[in-house]
Scaffold this motif. Sequence first.
Motif, PDB file in Angstrom:
ATOM      1  N   ASN A  31       0.791  -1.224   0.000  1.00 59.75           N
ATOM      2  CA  ASN A  31       0.000   0.000   0.000  1.00 59.75           C
ATOM      3  C   ASN A  31       0.828   1.281   0.000  1.00 59.75           C
ATOM      4  OD1 ASN A  31      -2.446  -1.459   0.088  1.00 59.75           O
ATOM      5  ND2 ASN A  31      -2.260  -1.701   2.311  1.00 59.75           N
ATOM      6  N   ASP A  68      -5.039  -6.016  -3.940  1.00 58.67           N
ATOM      7  CA  ASP A  68      -5.114  -5.405  -2.605  1.00 58.67           C
ATOM      8  C   ASP A  68      -4.099  -4.299  -2.390  1.00 58.67           C
ATOM      9  OD1 ASP A  68      -7.296  -6.837  -1.613  1.00 58.67           O
ATOM     10  OD2 ASP A  68      -6.035  -8.534  -1.073  1.00 58.67           O
ATOM     11  N   CYS A  69      -3.850  -3.507  -3.417  1.00 59.16           N
ATOM     12  CA  CYS A  69      -2.970  -2.348  -3.314  1.00 59.16           C
ATOM     13  C   CYS A  69      -3.851  -1.105  -3.439  1.00 59.16           C
ATOM     14  CB  CYS A  69      -1.898  -2.366  -4.406  1.00 59.16           C
ATOM     15  SG  CYS A  69      -0.823  -3.828  -4.342  1.00 59.16           S
ATOM     16  N   ILE A  70      -4.017  -0.376  -2.344  1.00 60.33           N
ATOM     17  CA  ILE A  70      -5.088   0.615  -2.272  1.00 60.33           C
ATOM     18  C   ILE A  70      -4.892   1.792  -3.216  1.00 60.33           C
ATOM     19  CG2 ILE A  70      -5.652   0.016   0.112  1.00 60.33           C
ATOM     20  CD1 ILE A  70      -4.081   2.441   1.023  1.00 60.33           C
ATOM     21  N   ASN A  71      -3.671   2.026  -3.685  1.00 62.35           N
ATOM     22  CA  ASN A  71      -3.430   3.185  -4.543  1.00 62.35           C
ATOM     23  C   ASN A  71      -3.588   2.876  -6.026  1.00 62.35           C
ATOM     24  OD1 ASN A  71      -2.764   4.981  -2.388  1.00 62.35           O
ATOM     25  ND2 ASN A  71      -0.750   4.005  -2.231  1.00 62.35           N
ATOM     26  N   TYR A  96     -10.540  -2.419  -6.293  1.00 61.80           N
ATOM     27  CA  TYR A  96     -11.936  -2.046  -6.088  1.00 61.80           C
ATOM     28  C   TYR A  96     -12.306  -0.734  -6.768  1.00 61.80           C
ATOM     29  CZ  TYR A  96     -11.066  -5.454  -2.395  1.00 61.80           C
ATOM     30  OH  TYR A  96     -10.689  -6.578  -1.706  1.00 61.80           O
ATOM     31  N   HIS A  97     -11.304   0.084  -7.133  1.00 60.63           N
ATOM     32  CA  HIS A  97     -11.597   1.415  -7.663  1.00 60.63           C
ATOM     33  C   HIS A  97     -11.389   1.518  -9.168  1.00 60.63           C
ATOM     34  CE1 HIS A  97     -11.756   2.470  -3.481  1.00 60.63           C
ATOM     35  NE2 HIS A  97     -10.480   2.153  -3.298  1.00 60.63           N
TER      36      HIS A  97
END
Length: 429
Positions: A179, A201-204, A228-229
């Motif tokens: 992350n 699962d890497c939020i950026n 997710y984005h």
Amino acid sequence: MSQEPGPRVTEEDVQSRSRRRPQAPMPASKRPAPAPGPPVERPPLATDEKVLNGLFWYFSACEKCVLAQVCKTWRRVLYQPKFWAGLTPVLHAKELYNVLPGGEKEFVNLQGFAARGFEGFCLVGVSDLDICEFIDNYALSKKGVKAMSLKRSTITDAGLEVMLEQMQGVVRLELSGCNDFTEAGLWSSLSARITSLSVSDCINVADDAIAAISQLLPNLAELSLQAYHVTDTALAYFTARQGHSTHTLRLLSCWEITNHGVVNVVHSLPNLTALSLSGCSKVTDDGVELVAENLRKLRSLDLSWCPRITDMALEYVACDLHRLEELVLDRCVRITDTGLSYLSTMSSLRSLYLRWCCQVQDFGLKHLLAMRSLRLLSVAGCPLLTTTGLSGLVQLQELEELELTNCPGATPELFKYFSQHLPRCLVIE
């Protein structure tokens, strides 16, 4: 008239003539056996390298690690790269250092890994500094490592750039639970040599990451993305360059992807042979129709956790995807026996996953009995299947694996029945 006496023949003359007379050969059965030579010294079986080279194939990777500690001979034999091909060592950050008596840390010796010729590593919980130490201390890091996986690590944009710049042999990259790097880090570090990329699962990671991937990786053959984005817009970034090279695309739990995103995929990546839309919960039957009509080369399709998929989608699949060998429908809760009747016409399908398809009943299983090409079937967690319905699966004599986990109808008597009538099939209880 008397005759003169001839020369006298003595006993010595007789013996001399007999020695000159040729002797008849002695029969082979009466010949004396040749004298035995000196005994050939053979090493004991426990240290005979020829024996060990054949024996060690029968052990698992964990067992080989233990056996290599028995003696130097075993270690020398086991440390041949052929015994470790296809395996990836997993090293946690705390395993990379030895603590010295004074409290200082020393990087571990990785010579044993180099001897075994590992082509890939998985590093867990590492930082930028740990990665730099790994590169400096592993002899094959510059050219010999072809695959790197970083999990739950604090690698930053700078660390990612240094790693891919220094490790010129890396062509397969996985980033999971990292992350601290950003999309800017992907723009600055990704190299055209990379052919396989997995990001999860890497939020950026969002749409701009896909733009970097599509522009910087013209030779990308396989992309796995859990973000997710990411939206439909990102899937429009793929160009004709990826269309020729990319054969595998996995979009996992990309919640914002809709049928519009599927349109972009099928037009940009027409040569896909494997596609996963697992967890893309906004994709409907219309999206599957687009896939079936445009991606005729597909051999593997994953529609698991797509709650809007119905029997109509399976009709599209059965009509158009004649090369399909694997179909995953786990948690597709609207699939019924009617959908299975469509699938029963697919002569090339070898693997079918129906885990937790809560509307599938015994009648649906009867349709599958005509699928002689089927080798793997999973109906784990299907609550409506009875012992009677499941017992009919013995007609699939070519079945190699059958998963019945959490099936109420899977009784001990049924497993015994399968062991008798499907002896070559692995039945998972």
